[in-house]
Write a protein that holds these residues in place. Structure first.
Motif, PDB file in Angstrom:
ATOM      1  N   THR A  18      -8.980  -4.652   6.534  1.00 13.87           N
ATOM      2  CA  THR A  18      -8.017  -5.525   5.862  1.00 13.87           C
ATOM      3  C   THR A  18      -8.397  -5.707   4.400  1.00 13.87           C
ATOM      4  OG1 THR A  18      -9.261  -7.475   6.590  1.00 13.87           O
ATOM      5  CG2 THR A  18      -7.366  -6.812   7.930  1.00 13.87           C
ATOM      6  N   GLU A  19      -7.408  -6.067   3.593  1.00 17.47           N
ATOM      7  CA  GLU A  19      -7.612  -6.361   2.176  1.00 17.47           C
ATOM      8  C   GLU A  19      -6.825  -7.615   1.813  1.00 17.47           C
ATOM      9  OE1 GLU A  19      -6.446  -3.090  -0.246  1.00 17.47           O
ATOM     10  OE2 GLU A  19      -7.958  -1.717   0.569  1.00 17.47           O
ATOM     11  N   LYS A  51       0.821  -1.214   0.000  1.00 14.37           N
ATOM     12  CA  LYS A  51       0.000   0.000   0.000  1.00 14.37           C
ATOM     13  C   LYS A  51       0.855   1.263   0.000  1.00 14.37           C
ATOM     14  CE  LYS A  51      -4.042  -0.097   0.714  1.00 14.37           C
ATOM     15  NZ  LYS A  51      -5.228  -0.157  -0.179  1.00 14.37           N
ATOM     16  N   ASN A  52       2.046   1.190   0.628  1.00 14.93           N
ATOM     17  CA  ASN A  52       2.949   2.341   0.708  1.00 14.93           C
ATOM     18  C   ASN A  52       2.270   3.558   1.331  1.00 14.93           C
ATOM     19  OD1 ASN A  52       5.360   1.207  -0.412  1.00 14.93           O
ATOM     20  ND2 ASN A  52       4.347   1.225  -2.406  1.00 14.93           N
ATOM     21  N   ILE A  64     -15.042 -14.417  -1.118  1.00 17.63           N
ATOM     22  CA  ILE A  64     -14.464 -14.464   0.230  1.00 17.63           C
ATOM     23  C   ILE A  64     -14.578 -13.125   0.922  1.00 17.63           C
ATOM     24  CG2 ILE A  64     -12.333 -14.810   1.539  1.00 17.63           C
ATOM     25  CD1 ILE A  64     -11.440 -16.764  -0.611  1.00 17.63           C
ATOM     26  N   THR A  65     -14.201 -12.067   0.217  1.00 21.29           N
ATOM     27  CA  THR A  65     -14.095 -10.756   0.843  1.00 21.29           C
ATOM     28  C   THR A  65     -15.464 -10.206   1.217  1.00 21.29           C
ATOM     29  OG1 THR A  65     -14.028  -9.756  -1.369  1.00 21.29           O
ATOM     30  CG2 THR A  65     -11.929 -10.190  -0.288  1.00 21.29           C
ATOM     31  N   ASP A  66     -15.535  -9.670   2.415  1.00 25.91           N
ATOM     32  CA  ASP A  66     -16.761  -9.102   2.968  1.00 25.91           C
ATOM     33  C   ASP A  66     -16.321  -7.991   3.912  1.00 25.91           C
ATOM     34  OD1 ASP A  66     -18.984  -8.493   4.576  1.00 25.91           O
ATOM     35  OD2 ASP A  66     -19.794 -10.522   4.433  1.00 25.91           O
ATOM     36  N   SER A  67     -16.757  -6.764   3.653  1.00 28.58           N
ATOM     37  CA  SER A  67     -16.289  -5.615   4.431  1.00 28.58           C
ATOM     38  C   SER A  67     -16.705  -5.673   5.890  1.00 28.58           C
ATOM     39  CB  SER A  67     -16.804  -4.319   3.797  1.00 28.58           C
ATOM     40  OG  SER A  67     -18.225  -4.308   3.764  1.00 28.58           O
ATOM     41  N   ASN A 123      -2.189 -10.141   2.749  1.00 28.70           N
ATOM     42  CA  ASN A 123      -3.209  -9.516   3.557  1.00 28.70           C
ATOM     43  C   ASN A 123      -2.698  -8.169   4.044  1.00 28.70           C
ATOM     44  OD1 ASN A 123      -5.669  -9.472   5.313  1.00 28.70           O
ATOM     45  ND2 ASN A 123      -4.139  -9.541   6.927  1.00 28.70           N
ATOM     46  N   ASN A 124      -3.218  -7.101   3.462  1.00 27.16           N
ATOM     47  CA  ASN A 124      -2.890  -5.761   3.920  1.00 27.16           C
ATOM     48  C   ASN A 124      -3.840  -5.368   5.048  1.00 27.16           C
ATOM     49  OD1 ASN A 124      -0.721  -4.912   2.193  1.00 27.16           O
ATOM     50  ND2 ASN A 124      -2.182  -4.826   0.510  1.00 27.16           N
ATOM     51  N   ALA A 125      -3.309  -4.695   6.066  1.00 28.56           N
ATOM     52  CA  ALA A 125      -4.128  -4.293   7.201  1.00 28.56           C
ATOM     53  C   ALA A 125      -3.778  -2.861   7.611  1.00 28.56           C
ATOM     54  CB  ALA A 125      -3.902  -5.234   8.382  1.00 28.56           C
TER      55      ALA A 125
END
Length: 278
Positions: free
Chosen positions: A156-157, A119-120, A182-185, A141-143
């Motif tokens: 998380t992403e 993400k930087n 899978i992804t769910d906010s 997994n970015n957090a």
């Protein structure tokens, strides 16, 4: 499905064992001690049998020496390319995923992993990651952390990146499609682990919001019929609340055993389950 939970014995270990990862040949069990971000280091043990390992010591070369620091979440592919998360020089340098070559307890040829999956942005970290058996795909997994407003990650992403060279991975163009079921906010996701055939993705999740003693932490699996197809809607394999929380699954190459860690009254320990034959 998997059978009953079995405690893993690490002979000679006298402290917490968290974030396990089993090597492709099953000879090494990697883990870190208490994940407090103050004096968190990587360690390893050698296999005696499926549920018993002999503690060896720190993974030389991977750990920082001056606290506060965090070196954690080991991954290794079939060619002994080793990956881990480290806070060294953060936030002056924002790429916090590292790589090296593992051999006999030592990691050499160390460098930072670059790529557009980073993400930087201050506050964002590569919290967790799962390298594929052949080392070509990185499930990351970015957090985002904000200690003033969130306990643990605020959001998380999950994503999938392709290896370009030893030090660089690039996010797949269809990463979002692959993970769309899978992804769910509403959830915080972490600790992805991909099976050796790239058909099963294991991870941990819990509902976003205040963490209480009733918050359930879930180890999940999502499946697919062919590599790079989209994964199914996740299935919850195991779940437990915070006082007994379970996290960080890792699966053997033959998918016969799953390892993860569990919180106890005074520590964290690694446990395992055998996959049911049917």
């Amino acid at each position: 499905s998997f059978g009953t939970e079995i405690d893993v014995t690490i002979n000679g270990l006298t402290f917490d064992a968290m974030e396990p990862f089993i090597s492709a040949d099953e000879n090494y069990l990697f883990f870190n001690n208490l994940n407090d971000g103050v004096n968190t280091k990587l360690y390893y043990a050698t296999k005696v049998n499926d549920s018993t390992f002999d503690y060896v010591g720190e993974i030389s070369g991977a750990n920082q020496t001056t606290p506060p620091h965090l070196d954690a979440v080991a991954d290794i592919d079939a060619d002994n390319n080793f990956y881990w998360t480290s806070t060294r020089n953060y936030p002056a340098e924002l790429n916090n995923l590292f790589y090296g070559t593992f051999s006999a307890g030592n990691v050499s040829n160390i460098g930072r992993v670059s790529g557009d999956f980073n993400k930087n942005v201050p506050g964002w970290l590569v919290m967790d990651h799962g390298i594929s058996y052949d080392g070509q795909l990185l499930y990351y997994n970015n957090a985002r952390f904000d200690g003033d407003n969130c306990e643990g990650p605020c959001e998380t992403e999950l994503g999938v990146a392709q290896k370009l060279n030893d030090s660089t991975f690039q996010k797949l163009a269809d990463s979002d499609r692959i993970l769309q079921n899978i992804t769910d906010s509403d959830y915080i996701y972490y600790a992805p682990c991909i099976s050796s055939d790239n058909l099963e993705l294991y991870f941990t999740r819990y509902l976003k919001g205040e963490i209480t003693s009733a918050t359930a932490f879930e180890i999940c699996i999502a499946m697919r019929e062919s590599p790079l197809a989209e994964f199914s809607t996740p299935k919850v394999l195991f779940s437990d609340v915070v006082p007994n929380l379970i996290e960080a699954p890792t699966i053997t190459t033959d998918k016969r055993i799953i390892y993860y860690h569990r919180k106890t009254s005074d520590s964290h320990k690694i446990v395992m389950r055998y996959r049911n034959s049917n």
